[in-house]
Design a protein around this motif. Sequence first.
Motif, mmCIF file in Angstrom:
data_model
loop_
_atom_site.group_PDB
_atom_site.id
_atom_site.type_symbol
_atom_site.label_atom_id
_atom_site.label_comp_id
_atom_site.label_asym_id
_atom_site.label_seq_id
_atom_site.Cartn_x
_atom_site.Cartn_y
_atom_site.Cartn_z
ATOM 1 N N ARG A 130 0.958 -1.155 -0.015
ATOM 2 C CA ARG A 130 0.109 -0.008 0.197
ATOM 3 C C ARG A 130 0.815 1.144 -0.135
ATOM 4 O O ARG A 130 1.816 1.328 0.689
ATOM 5 C CB ARG A 130 -0.966 0.282 1.307
ATOM 6 N N ARG A 131 0.431 2.233 -0.753
ATOM 7 C CA ARG A 131 1.234 3.368 -0.857
ATOM 8 C C ARG A 131 0.412 4.737 -0.739
ATOM 9 O O ARG A 131 -0.540 4.674 -1.604
ATOM 10 C CB ARG A 131 2.128 3.635 -1.958
ATOM 11 N N PRO A 132 0.926 5.506 0.086
ATOM 12 C CA PRO A 132 0.024 6.881 0.165
ATOM 13 C C PRO A 132 0.308 7.476 -1.430
ATOM 14 O O PRO A 132 1.373 7.712 -1.698
ATOM 15 C CB PRO A 132 0.588 7.618 1.007
ATOM 16 N N VAL A 133 -0.565 8.133 -1.964
ATOM 17 C CA VAL A 133 -0.319 9.045 -3.362
ATOM 18 C C VAL A 133 -0.972 10.318 -2.936
ATOM 19 O O VAL A 133 -2.115 10.328 -2.845
ATOM 20 C CB VAL A 133 -1.034 8.117 -4.580
ATOM 21 N N ARG A 134 -0.210 11.358 -3.199
ATOM 22 C CA ARG A 134 -0.704 12.847 -2.848
ATOM 23 C C ARG A 134 -1.175 13.028 -4.226
ATOM 24 O O ARG A 134 -0.750 12.936 -5.227
ATOM 25 C CB ARG A 134 0.496 13.652 -2.595
ATOM 26 N N MET A 135 -2.345 13.512 -4.182
ATOM 27 C CA MET A 135 -3.307 14.002 -5.295
ATOM 28 C C MET A 135 -3.336 15.445 -5.592
ATOM 29 O O MET A 135 -3.355 16.310 -4.701
ATOM 30 C CB MET A 135 -4.599 13.376 -5.160
ATOM 31 N N ALA A 136 -3.159 15.853 -6.751
ATOM 32 C CA ALA A 136 -3.315 17.464 -7.409
ATOM 33 C C ALA A 136 -4.801 17.548 -7.498
ATOM 34 O O ALA A 136 -5.483 16.916 -7.455
ATOM 35 C CB ALA A 136 -2.550 17.269 -8.661
#
Length: 169
Positions: A88-94
Amino acid sequence: MKNTHTAAKEQRNLYIGSALTILFALLMGSLIVYLYESEPNLKGQRLKEFGVMLEDSAVSAHWQWDAENQPQMIMLVHYNDKGLEVDRRPVRMAYGGWPKVENNSAGCKKLWQMLLNQPMKVDGFLVRGEYFEGELVEDEPVNAYCRYRLSAGDYFDYAIYTGKVTFSE
């Protein structure tokens, strides 16, 4: 009379033998060139597979962002071929709903890790991630992209604001 006829026949056989030898040599040379040039570009094909996976992960992140009411960060889950969760990876969204990328090459490398969870290597060769800002409108890049390439020349571009991947030809 027999000598002349025999000599002519021997000469004709010599010409035919020479022509057949030359034809055989040309066919063998053509076959060698064909086989050498049609060798598959395995590193390029593998890089293309990574490009498809990157685009698929970006689209999944986009839809997950939309389904979760457009948060600033999502948790992207990676699965193996058997459908089992591997990471699982956190992904910062634009703000547009695509994974956020810093405006530099380090941001492109970080994007690769977030979306693919793979080392930036293809068959032992390093993949280089480079940032290109494209056109600027009011000092903001409007069509920025990350280029992922091998030193051999194969590459693909990831459009930061649309999530689309385009491949080199």
